[in-house]
Design an enzyme around this catalytic site. Structure first.
Site, PDB file in Angstrom:
ATOM      1  N   ASN A  11      18.387 -39.288 -46.911  1.00  0.00           N
ATOM      2  CA  ASN A  11      18.837 -37.973 -46.848  1.00  0.00           C
ATOM      3  C   ASN A  11      19.715 -38.009 -45.648  1.00  0.00           C
ATOM      4  O   ASN A  11      19.442 -37.725 -44.395  1.00  0.00           O
ATOM      5  CB  ASN A  11      17.591 -36.922 -46.583  1.00  0.00           C
ATOM      6  CG  ASN A  11      18.004 -35.472 -46.465  1.00  0.00           C
ATOM      7  OD1 ASN A  11      19.141 -35.178 -46.805  1.00  0.00           O
ATOM      8  ND2 ASN A  11      17.401 -34.695 -46.184  1.00  0.00           N
ATOM      9  N   LYS A  13      21.581 -35.427 -44.725  1.00  0.00           N
ATOM     10  CA  LYS A  13      21.493 -34.211 -44.124  1.00  0.00           C
ATOM     11  C   LYS A  13      23.153 -33.713 -44.456  1.00  0.00           C
ATOM     12  O   LYS A  13      24.051 -34.394 -44.791  1.00  0.00           O
ATOM     13  CB  LYS A  13      20.777 -33.894 -42.885  1.00  0.00           C
ATOM     14  CG  LYS A  13      19.326 -34.288 -43.051  1.00  0.00           C
ATOM     15  CD  LYS A  13      18.536 -34.040 -42.342  1.00  0.00           C
ATOM     16  CE  LYS A  13      17.061 -34.534 -42.550  1.00  0.00           C
ATOM     17  NZ  LYS A  13      15.893 -34.292 -41.704  1.00  0.00           N
ATOM     18  N   HIS A 101      13.391 -29.125 -49.010  1.00  0.00           N
ATOM     19  CA  HIS A 101      13.346 -29.620 -47.739  1.00  0.00           C
ATOM     20  C   HIS A 101      12.959 -28.506 -46.916  1.00  0.00           C
ATOM     21  O   HIS A 101      13.252 -27.402 -46.904  1.00  0.00           O
ATOM     22  CB  HIS A 101      14.736 -30.291 -47.621  1.00  0.00           C
ATOM     23  CG  HIS A 101      14.512 -31.210 -46.288  1.00  0.00           C
ATOM     24  ND1 HIS A 101      14.692 -30.609 -45.111  1.00  0.00           N
ATOM     25  CD2 HIS A 101      14.416 -32.433 -46.103  1.00  0.00           C
ATOM     26  CE1 HIS A 101      14.432 -31.791 -44.316  1.00  0.00           C
ATOM     27  NE2 HIS A 101      14.358 -32.815 -44.780  1.00  0.00           N
ATOM     28  N   GLU A 103      13.957 -28.097 -44.028  1.00  0.00           N
ATOM     29  CA  GLU A 103      15.155 -27.496 -43.503  1.00  0.00           C
ATOM     30  C   GLU A 103      15.890 -26.223 -44.372  1.00  0.00           C
ATOM     31  O   GLU A 103      16.199 -25.291 -43.785  1.00  0.00           O
ATOM     32  CB  GLU A 103      16.394 -28.459 -43.060  1.00  0.00           C
ATOM     33  CG  GLU A 103      15.736 -29.287 -41.917  1.00  0.00           C
ATOM     34  CD  GLU A 103      16.229 -30.724 -41.973  1.00  0.00           C
ATOM     35  OE1 GLU A 103      17.103 -30.852 -42.453  1.00  0.00           O
ATOM     36  OE2 GLU A 103      15.663 -31.432 -41.009  1.00  0.00           O
ATOM     37  N   GLU A 173       6.534 -34.538 -45.871  1.00  0.00           N
ATOM     38  CA  GLU A 173       7.234 -34.637 -44.533  1.00  0.00           C
ATOM     39  C   GLU A 173       6.782 -33.534 -43.535  1.00  0.00           C
ATOM     40  O   GLU A 173       6.921 -32.303 -43.696  1.00  0.00           O
ATOM     41  CB  GLU A 173       8.857 -34.220 -44.752  1.00  0.00           C
ATOM     42  CG  GLU A 173       9.481 -35.305 -45.906  1.00  0.00           C
ATOM     43  CD  GLU A 173      10.991 -35.189 -45.624  1.00  0.00           C
ATOM     44  OE1 GLU A 173      11.502 -36.231 -45.483  1.00  0.00           O
ATOM     45  OE2 GLU A 173      11.496 -34.219 -45.583  1.00  0.00           O
ATOM     46  N   GLY A 179      12.851 -35.611 -37.384  1.00  0.00           N
ATOM     47  CA  GLY A 179      13.972 -35.894 -36.436  1.00  0.00           C
ATOM     48  C   GLY A 179      13.364 -35.760 -34.917  1.00  0.00           C
ATOM     49  O   GLY A 179      14.364 -35.655 -33.821  1.00  0.00           O
ATOM     50  N   SER A 219      10.820 -39.103 -39.163  1.00  0.00           N
ATOM     51  CA  SER A 219      11.082 -40.562 -38.001  1.00  0.00           C
ATOM     52  C   SER A 219      10.657 -41.860 -38.506  1.00  0.00           C
ATOM     53  O   SER A 219      10.135 -42.632 -37.855  1.00  0.00           O
ATOM     54  CB  SER A 219      10.259 -40.067 -36.856  1.00  0.00           C
ATOM     55  OG  SER A 219      10.801 -38.686 -36.511  1.00  0.00           O
TER      56      SER A 219
END
Ligand SMILES: O=C[C@H](O)COP(=O)(O)O
Length: 258
Positions: A11, A13, A101, A103, A173, A179, A219
């Site tokens: 991904n 992003k 997701h 985010e 996730e 991240g 990660s």
């Protein structure tokens, strides 16, 4: 026993423009071509603006790398400024689309209801959704991570017929591991992924659940992927930062060599 082909997806992003995307996919294809990676499905999820370039490259060179989008509109068409429809993604021959997701949930207030509508929009247009779920740090610390994540799975799959649910990909996730460099312990991730499979069995059948691929994301790197992939209910990885480095992503795809 059901065999599930591992799905390693990058991904990107909001990274890599369309020219960088071409160079990146070419590098991946070249690096993966010298060794059989048939037993692993490889996908990239570039920004929308890269998809046409990636499609042209994949089609033209008949690459085995699959690709998809990072989001989809719940609507088919119309006055929805800034949105991209499933029909548009299907026209670009996308295989996958990430839905829900963290985010998107965090910065765009996506609810389970909207995520569910997006999952249905994906199937309507022949795309395979990667339904992303996972808890924030405070939820984990309160010990509610499993129930929180399973509620997101149930919400995302609400009223989805079995013939569609059987091909869904779930990406677990934990938000606190995205991240941050903090990896969820492989056994902790397995606990939640096993719970996800049990929830799908409860919603549908055990047989259907046994065929569903569940990815871990947060990660993931070449150094930890083998331990993660050794877990019985983890069938792939959704890789963010490390997927932007082609050499590192190739190592992740070849997790069996790590
Ligand atoms: O979609 C990917 C995840 O958000 C993981 O991102 P990360 O590998 O940079 O932690």
């Amino acid at each position: 026993m059901t065999t599930r082909t591992p799905l390693m997806a990058g991904n990107w992003k909001m990274n890599l423009n369309h020219l960088e995307a071409i160079a990146h996919v070419q590098k991946l294809a070249f690096a993966l071509a010298d060794k059989d990676y048939e037993a692993v499905e490889v996908a990239v999820l570039p920004p929308f603006t890269d998809l046409r370039s990636v499609q042209t490259l994949v089609d033209g060179d008949k690459l085995k790398i699959k690709y998809g989008a990072q989001d989809i509109s719940a609507q088919d068409s119309g006055a929805y400024t800034g949105e991209i429809s499933g029909a548009m993604l299907a026209k670009l021959k996308c295989t996958f689309v990430a839905v829900g997701h963290s985010e998107r949930r965090q910065y765009h207030n996506e609810t389970d209801e909207l995520v569910n509508a997006k999952v249905k929009a994906a199937y309507k247009h022949g795309l395979t959704p990667i339904l992303c779920v996972g808890e924030e740090l405070d939820v984990r610390e309160a010990g509610n991570h499993v129930s929180h994540t399973l509620a997101q799975v149930e919400g995302g799959l609400k009223d989805l017929p079995a013939e569609q649910a059987e091909s869904v990909v779930i990406a677990y996730e934990p938000v606190w591991a995205i991240g941050t460099g903090k990896v969820c312990g492989a056994e902790d991730a397995q606990e939640v992924c096993a719970g996800i499979r049990a929830k799908i069995a409860e919603l549908y059948t055990q047989e259907l659940a046994d065929g569903v691929r569940i990815q871990y994301g947060g990660s993931v790197k070449s150094g930890n992927v083998a331990e993660i992939m050794a877990q019985p209910d983890i069938d792939g990885a959704l890789v963010g930062g490390a997927s932007l480095d082609a050499d590192e992503f190739v190592k992740i795809v070849r997790f069996r060599d790590q």
